[in-house]
Design an enzyme around this catalytic site. Structure first.
Site, PDB file in Angstrom:
ATOM      1  CB  SER A 155      -0.852  -0.019   1.273  1.00  8.21           C
ATOM      2  OG  SER A 155      -1.344   1.270   1.565  1.00  8.21           O
ATOM      3  CE1 TYR A 168      -4.864  -2.091   4.618  1.00 13.22           C
ATOM      4  CE2 TYR A 168      -3.605  -0.071   4.237  1.00 13.22           C
ATOM      5  CZ  TYR A 168      -4.298  -1.168   3.743  1.00 13.22           C
ATOM      6  OH  TYR A 168      -4.407  -1.352   2.381  1.00 13.22           O
TER       7      TYR A 168
HETATM    8  P1  NDP Z   1     -11.838  -5.698  -0.125  1.00 13.15           P
HETATM    9  O1  NDP Z   1     -12.211  -5.378   1.269  1.00 13.15           O
HETATM   10  O2  NDP Z   1     -12.734  -5.331  -1.253  1.00 13.15           O
HETATM   11  O3  NDP Z   1     -11.497  -7.253  -0.274  1.00 13.15           O
HETATM   12  C1  NDP Z   1     -10.673  -7.889   0.649  1.00 13.15           C
HETATM   13  C2  NDP Z   1     -10.799  -9.388   0.496  1.00 13.15           C
HETATM   14  O4  NDP Z   1     -10.049 -10.015   1.571  1.00 13.15           O
HETATM   15  C3  NDP Z   1     -12.240  -9.854   0.624  1.00 13.15           C
HETATM   16  O5  NDP Z   1     -12.492 -10.869  -0.317  1.00 13.15           O
HETATM   17  C4  NDP Z   1     -12.281 -10.394   2.050  1.00 13.15           C
HETATM   18  O6  NDP Z   1     -13.232 -11.392   2.281  1.00 13.15           O
HETATM   19  C5  NDP Z   1     -10.880 -10.964   2.203  1.00 13.15           C
HETATM   20  N1  NDP Z   1     -10.579 -11.110   3.622  1.00 13.15           N
HETATM   21  C6  NDP Z   1     -10.581 -10.140   4.549  1.00 13.15           C
HETATM   22  N2  NDP Z   1     -10.338 -10.655   5.757  1.00 13.15           N
HETATM   23  C7  NDP Z   1     -10.180 -11.992   5.602  1.00 13.15           C
HETATM   24  C8  NDP Z   1      -9.926 -13.065   6.486  1.00 13.15           C
HETATM   25  N3  NDP Z   1      -9.832 -12.876   7.779  1.00 13.15           N
HETATM   26  N4  NDP Z   1      -9.819 -14.315   5.994  1.00 13.15           N
HETATM   27  C9  NDP Z   1      -9.959 -14.522   4.672  1.00 13.15           C
HETATM   28  N5  NDP Z   1     -10.225 -13.546   3.764  1.00 13.15           N
HETATM   29  C10 NDP Z   1     -10.332 -12.289   4.235  1.00 13.15           C
HETATM   30  O7  NDP Z   1     -10.396  -5.031  -0.300  1.00 13.15           O
HETATM   31  P2  NDP Z   1      -9.578  -4.567  -1.613  1.00 13.15           P
HETATM   32  O8  NDP Z   1      -9.924  -5.406  -2.765  1.00 13.15           O
HETATM   33  O9  NDP Z   1      -9.671  -3.116  -1.700  1.00 13.15           O
HETATM   34  O10 NDP Z   1      -8.082  -4.891  -1.126  1.00 13.15           O
HETATM   35  C11 NDP Z   1      -7.319  -5.979  -1.590  1.00 13.15           C
HETATM   36  C12 NDP Z   1      -5.888  -5.772  -1.108  1.00 13.15           C
HETATM   37  O11 NDP Z   1      -5.363  -4.560  -1.663  1.00 13.15           O
HETATM   38  C13 NDP Z   1      -5.761  -5.647   0.399  1.00 13.15           C
HETATM   39  O12 NDP Z   1      -4.585  -6.303   0.817  1.00 13.15           O
HETATM   40  C14 NDP Z   1      -5.618  -4.148   0.612  1.00 13.15           C
HETATM   41  O13 NDP Z   1      -4.930  -3.838   1.794  1.00 13.15           O
HETATM   42  C15 NDP Z   1      -4.843  -3.742  -0.631  1.00 13.15           C
HETATM   43  N6  NDP Z   1      -4.969  -2.338  -1.018  1.00 13.15           N
HETATM   44  C16 NDP Z   1      -6.170  -1.850  -1.479  1.00 13.15           C
HETATM   45  C17 NDP Z   1      -6.279  -0.529  -1.865  1.00 13.15           C
HETATM   46  C18 NDP Z   1      -7.567   0.052  -2.384  1.00 13.15           C
HETATM   47  O14 NDP Z   1      -7.613   1.255  -2.626  1.00 13.15           O
HETATM   48  N7  NDP Z   1      -8.620  -0.736  -2.577  1.00 13.15           N
HETATM   49  C19 NDP Z   1      -5.115   0.376  -1.809  1.00 13.15           C
HETATM   50  C20 NDP Z   1      -3.915  -0.233  -1.302  1.00 13.15           C
HETATM   51  C21 NDP Z   1      -3.858  -1.554  -0.939  1.00 13.15           C
HETATM   52  P3  NDP Z   1     -14.825 -11.043   2.359  1.00 13.15           P
HETATM   53  O15 NDP Z   1     -15.234 -10.975   0.926  1.00 13.15           O
HETATM   54  O16 NDP Z   1     -15.383 -12.186   3.112  1.00 13.15           O
HETATM   55  O17 NDP Z   1     -14.928  -9.738   3.086  1.00 13.15           O
END
Ligand code: NDP
Length: 248
Positions: A155, A168
């Protein structure tokens, strides 16, 4: 090469077996579908089996290779859970060609002085501990690939600390370190590479939670940032390791 505009061959990931964590939503969902559309057999991981089944059907409906589903709650996964996961993959595929460590949670946007310790533990477990344990456990399967790619998700706050980003931010600094250490420790194995992607602000549920006042339409969709993911997962990035890439 301008990786953000990378144009992959349609069969870039043909016959590759790739695990995508957190593939039920957001960026992970887009990556799973795109990897499958480029020929990969995708192992869909998430904590919510219903969401995974929707993506499964979507991938099948697109005529892409049949995926597999592997549910696991990363905040509480035990050593036995990880062992089971490795055994399942070993039995079903015998090797692994890639992991996209994408699952993540935001935690709270509060000062460290007020940061709830239980939330801290959750964020560190999902964002940092799980990618470490999973990679360690899956190394024997990755070693059987002729060109394995492990991608960690960082990130902007993984490179420059910012107030109110608490656990985070710390987890993403740790993720950058994790990727660099794995890369350095396996520098002699030219069939495994480890890199980080910083997606940049992307239109997902997590972004909306972090910036509730922002108009989501001002951010690119997960689909739009896929060229960097495809580049790093496919053979065109063979030999590149220990680096961090911005997807935007
Ligand atoms: P979302 O919240 O849309 O998706 C996150 C995913 O991770 C979901 O499918 C969620 O499951 C899964 N997840 C969360 N917790 C758990 C857990 N305990 N066990 C298993 N699965 C889990 O996030 P993004 O798509 O935005 O983010 C994806 C990655 O990109 C992350 O690592 C985030 O930190 C990083 N990121 C995102 C940015 C952005 O602007 N979007 C910017 C910088 C980094 P469920 O569907 O059940 O909730």
């Amino acid at each position: 090469m301008d990786i953000k505009n990378y144009q992959p061959a349609s069969d870039l990931l043909k016959d590759r077996v790739i695990l995508v964590t957190g593939s039920g939503d957001g960026i992970g969902r887009a990556a799973a579908i795109n990897f499958a559309l480029h020929g990969a057999t995708v192992v869909l991981h998430g904590r919510n089996i219903n969401k995974l089944e929707v993506i499964y059907d979507e991938i099948e409906g697109l005529g892409a290779p049949q995926p597999a589903i592997l549910p696991l709650q990363l905040s509480s996964a035990s050593a036995i859970d990880y062992e089971l996961l490795v055994n399942t993959l070993e039995k079903q595929f015998g090797r692994l060609d890639g992991i996209l460590h994408n699952a993540g949670i935001l935690g709270e946007r509060v000062a460290l002085a007020d940061y709830p310790v239980d939330v801290w533990d959750d964020v560190l477990n999902v964002n940092l501990r799980a990618p470490f344990v999973l990679t360690q456990a899956l190394l024997p399967l990755l070693r059987r690939s002729d060109s394995a790619s492990v991608i960690f998700t960082s990130s902007g706050v993984g490179q420059e600390a910012r107030p109110l980003w608490g656990a985070y931010c710390v987890s993403k600094f740790g993720t950058e370190a994790l990727s660099q250490i794995f890369a350095a420790e396996h520098a002699g194995e030219d069939n495994i590479r480890f890199n980080c992607i910083n997606p940049g602000g992307t239109r997902t549920a997590m972004r909306a939670k972090a910036y509730p006042d922002e108009d989501p339409k001002t951010r690119p969709t997960p689909e739009e940032i896929m060229p960097t993911y495809l580049y790093l997962m496919g053979k065109d990035s063979h030999g590149i390791s220990g680096q961090s890439f911005d997807a935007q």
